[in-house]
Design an enzyme around this catalytic site. Sequence first.
Site, PDB file in Angstrom:
ATOM      1  N   HIS A 270       0.831  -1.203   0.000  1.00 29.69           N
ATOM      2  CA  HIS A 270       0.000   0.000   0.000  1.00 29.69           C
ATOM      3  C   HIS A 270       0.869   1.258   0.000  1.00 29.69           C
ATOM      4  O   HIS A 270       0.672   2.172  -0.806  1.00 29.69           O
ATOM      5  CB  HIS A 270      -0.913  -0.023   1.241  1.00 29.69           C
ATOM      6  N   GLU A 271       1.864   1.288   0.891  1.00 28.72           N
ATOM      7  CA  GLU A 271       2.714   2.474   0.993  1.00 28.72           C
ATOM      8  C   GLU A 271       3.640   2.615  -0.207  1.00 28.72           C
ATOM      9  O   GLU A 271       3.960   3.732  -0.634  1.00 28.72           O
ATOM     10  CB  GLU A 271       3.511   2.445   2.295  1.00 28.72           C
TER      11      GLU A 271
ATOM     12  N   HIS B 169       1.906   4.411  -2.919  1.00 33.56           N
ATOM     13  CA  HIS B 169       2.000   5.854  -2.710  1.00 33.56           C
ATOM     14  C   HIS B 169       3.375   6.364  -3.139  1.00 33.56           C
ATOM     15  O   HIS B 169       3.490   7.426  -3.771  1.00 33.56           O
ATOM     16  CB  HIS B 169       1.775   6.197  -1.230  1.00 33.56           C
TER      17      HIS B 169
END
Length: 229
Positions: A108-109, A112
Site C-alpha cells: 500500500h505504501e 504511494h
Amino acid sequence: MAQTEQQEEDYGYNLFPERNSGKFQKGSIAESLFTFNHKCQVMLQFAMETSPYAKLLLGAMKSSGCAVYKDRHFSCEDCDGTVSGGFDATSSQNNIHQQSHMNRVVTHELIHAFDHCRAHVDWFNNFKHLACSEIRAANLSGDCSFHNEVSRFNFGLKKHHQECVRGRALRSILAVRKVSREEAEKVVDEVFDTCFNDHAPFGRIPHDKKDAKFAYRDFENRDRYSANL
C-alpha cells in the site's frame, strides 16, 4: 475545493505518537523490546525481499530512477491503532504484528511512493492527488481481496470490490485530513473512475498473490521481446 489552512492541519502525523513523545531513545534496547521494533524490521525485510507486489513496485521505481531503500525510506514506529501505516514521502510507520499484514501495508505504501515518484503528487495542497493515490493503493495492494473482505465479514456480489476500494480510500482521507465526509466523498467520486482503472505498474488488478506473481513476471520480461528483434 476550499482547503483548510496548512498550519492548522496535522496531515495525520498525530497518528504516530512516538514522533512527539520521545518515549524511547532511537535504537535503544528499550525501543526494540517494548515497541516491537525489531519484529517490525524483520517482517519489513521479509516483505521487501519476498512479496511479488513489493518486488514489482521496487523494480518499477528503480527503473524510473526512484530507488527505495529500506534503511533510508522506511521507519518502524508505533501507530495509535487508527491506521496501520503511513506515507509522508520520506518514511512509513506501522501498527503490525503479522507478516501478511506487513506485506499488504508495505505494498500500500509503496504504491504511494510509486505515485510520488512518477506523478509528482502534491500531497498537501491537491486533494484530488491524495484521493487518487488512496484509490490506487486500496485497489492494487490487496486491501480489498476476497480473503481480506471475508475476514472482515464484508460480503457482496455486485461491484463489491469497487465499493471496498471507495470505502477504504475514503477512510484513509478522513484519517489524515480535517475535512467533512461530504467533501471527501465528493473528491473521491470525481476521480474514482480514472484512478480505479489506472493499474500501473501492475497492468492488472492483482486480486491475489498469484496475480501479483504474473504481473511481476510480465514486468521482468517487458524488454525481452524488443531485445530479440
